[in-house]
Design an enzyme around this catalytic site. Structure first.
Site, mmCIF file in Angstrom:
data_model
loop_
_atom_site.group_PDB
_atom_site.id
_atom_site.type_symbol
_atom_site.label_atom_id
_atom_site.label_comp_id
_atom_site.label_asym_id
_atom_site.label_seq_id
_atom_site.Cartn_x
_atom_site.Cartn_y
_atom_site.Cartn_z
ATOM 1 N N LYS A 13 0.826 -1.206 0.000
ATOM 2 C CA LYS A 13 0.000 0.000 0.000
ATOM 3 C C LYS A 13 0.866 1.263 0.000
ATOM 4 O O LYS A 13 0.611 2.191 -0.759
ATOM 5 C CB LYS A 13 -0.926 0.032 1.241
ATOM 6 N N ARG A 88 -9.366 1.050 8.915
ATOM 7 C CA ARG A 88 -9.023 -0.324 9.271
ATOM 8 C C ARG A 88 -10.135 -0.997 10.046
ATOM 9 O O ARG A 88 -10.008 -2.175 10.397
ATOM 10 C CB ARG A 88 -7.777 -0.310 10.152
ATOM 11 N N ARG A 127 11.894 -7.249 4.571
ATOM 12 C CA ARG A 127 12.032 -5.791 4.674
ATOM 13 C C ARG A 127 12.827 -5.435 5.935
ATOM 14 O O ARG A 127 13.719 -4.592 5.904
ATOM 15 C CB ARG A 127 10.622 -5.182 4.739
ATOM 16 N N ARG A 139 11.609 -1.643 11.831
ATOM 17 C CA ARG A 139 10.448 -1.231 12.608
ATOM 18 C C ARG A 139 10.250 -2.212 13.755
ATOM 19 O O ARG A 139 10.372 -3.411 13.588
ATOM 20 C CB ARG A 139 9.205 -1.252 11.701
ATOM 21 N N ARG A 150 -0.691 -8.613 13.650
ATOM 22 C CA ARG A 150 -1.154 -7.665 12.629
ATOM 23 C C ARG A 150 -2.010 -8.351 11.577
ATOM 24 O O ARG A 150 -3.010 -7.810 11.115
ATOM 25 C CB ARG A 150 0.043 -6.970 11.965
HETATM 26 P P1 ADP Z 1 1.310 -2.231 8.175
HETATM 27 O O1 ADP Z 1 0.341 -1.945 7.059
HETATM 28 O O2 ADP Z 1 2.628 -2.711 7.700
HETATM 29 O O3 ADP Z 1 0.765 -3.073 9.292
HETATM 30 P P2 ADP Z 1 1.058 0.548 9.157
HETATM 31 O O4 ADP Z 1 2.216 1.450 9.058
HETATM 32 O O5 ADP Z 1 -0.151 0.831 8.323
HETATM 33 O O6 ADP Z 1 1.666 -0.876 8.896
HETATM 34 O O7 ADP Z 1 0.548 0.468 10.696
HETATM 35 C C1 ADP Z 1 1.429 0.188 11.764
HETATM 36 C C2 ADP Z 1 0.636 0.113 13.078
HETATM 37 O O8 ADP Z 1 0.030 1.383 13.346
HETATM 38 C C3 ADP Z 1 -0.529 -0.863 13.092
HETATM 39 O O9 ADP Z 1 -0.128 -2.185 13.391
HETATM 40 C C4 ADP Z 1 -1.420 -0.260 14.185
HETATM 41 O O10 ADP Z 1 -0.900 -0.532 15.482
HETATM 42 C C5 ADP Z 1 -1.262 1.219 13.944
HETATM 43 N N1 ADP Z 1 -2.270 1.742 12.984
HETATM 44 C C6 ADP Z 1 -2.021 2.280 11.748
HETATM 45 N N2 ADP Z 1 -3.166 2.672 11.140
HETATM 46 C C7 ADP Z 1 -4.172 2.359 12.002
HETATM 47 C C8 ADP Z 1 -5.588 2.495 11.955
HETATM 48 N N3 ADP Z 1 -6.209 3.023 10.880
HETATM 49 N N4 ADP Z 1 -6.317 2.065 13.028
HETATM 50 C C9 ADP Z 1 -5.709 1.544 14.112
HETATM 51 N N5 ADP Z 1 -4.397 1.361 14.218
HETATM 52 C C10 ADP Z 1 -3.623 1.773 13.186
#
Ligand code: ADP
Length: 192
Positions: A13, A88, A127, A139, A150
């Site tokens: 994404k 999400r 990664r 990360r 996740r």
């Molecule tokens: P990835 O898609 O690799 O899991 P992101 O960078 O989108 O990583 O998100 C990392 C973390 O940030 C998630 O695991 C969650 O803890 C938090 N997070 C990100 N976006 C949201 C969201 N829309 N709602 C709730 N938690 C979020």
């Protein structure tokens, strides 16, 4: 034009969002990036969400909806928003629809990046390894334990959005396992 990129962690994404920013002057709104920035700058909210993120769980709807609201209202002139990692949950999806209608806009396209779970796990672990090999710090949530959480969060809380946007008539599904350029082309076709 406003676009949501939907898909599990590691689906690509962020990569595709950055490409849309470069090619179309769109604004990328990544709640993951916003939350990581809040942690780095040491805000109270950043400290509050750190442990939740490291475990791979979702932070509260209230926090992420607040972040998105701020950014939507602050944005200047641009070619549209790309939502990456947001919404999400169903509550976030409803809130996004309302926020956009407040500014006279709507969700125009929802692109689901479809991938194979084994490939996802390899991509994310790869990664992290690449970042470390290059002298960086991976990360904190790119480890196998957090990744499992996740993925589970994706299937339990986020994947219902595929049906939600299908029913609204906004969903397009793209093969996220194709090459980066081919995925970009499929997205371009889907939003043309
Ligand atoms: P990835 O898609 O690799 O899991 P992101 O960078 O989108 O990583 O998100 C990392 C973390 O940030 C998630 O695991 C969650 O803890 C938090 N997070 C990100 N976006 C949201 C969201 N829309 N709602 C709730 N938690 C979020």
């Amino acid at each position: 034009m406003n676009i949501i990129l939907l898909g599990p962690p590691g689906a690509g994404k962020g990569t595709q969002a950055r490409k849309l920013v470069d090619d179309r002057n769109m604004v990328q709104l990544s709640t993951g990036d916003m939350l990581r920035a809040a942690r780095t700058s040491g805000t109270e909210m950043g400290r509050k969400v750190a442990a939740v993120m490291d475990r791979g769980e979702l932070v509260t709807d209230e926090i992420v909806i607040g972040l998105i609201r701020e950014q939507l209202l602050a944005a200047g002139d641009h070619g549209g928003f790309i939502f990456d990692g947001f919404p999400r949950t169903l509550a976030q999806a409803d809130a996004l629809g309302e926020l956009l209608s407040e500014i006279g806009a709507r969700v125009d396209h929802v692109i689901e990046l479809e991938v194979n779970d084994d490939v996802l796990v390899e991509r994310i672990i790869g990664r992290a390894a690449e970042t470390v090999a290059a002298g960086g710090q991976a990360r904190a949530d790119d480890n196998e334990e957090s990744l499992k959480t996740r993925l589970m969060a994706y299937y339990k809380q986020t994947s219902p959005l595929v049906g939600y946007y299908y029913a609204k008539g906004d969903l397009k599904t793209v093969d996220g396992l194709a090459s980066m350029d081919d995925v970009a082309q499929s997205i371009a076709d889907a939003i043309a």
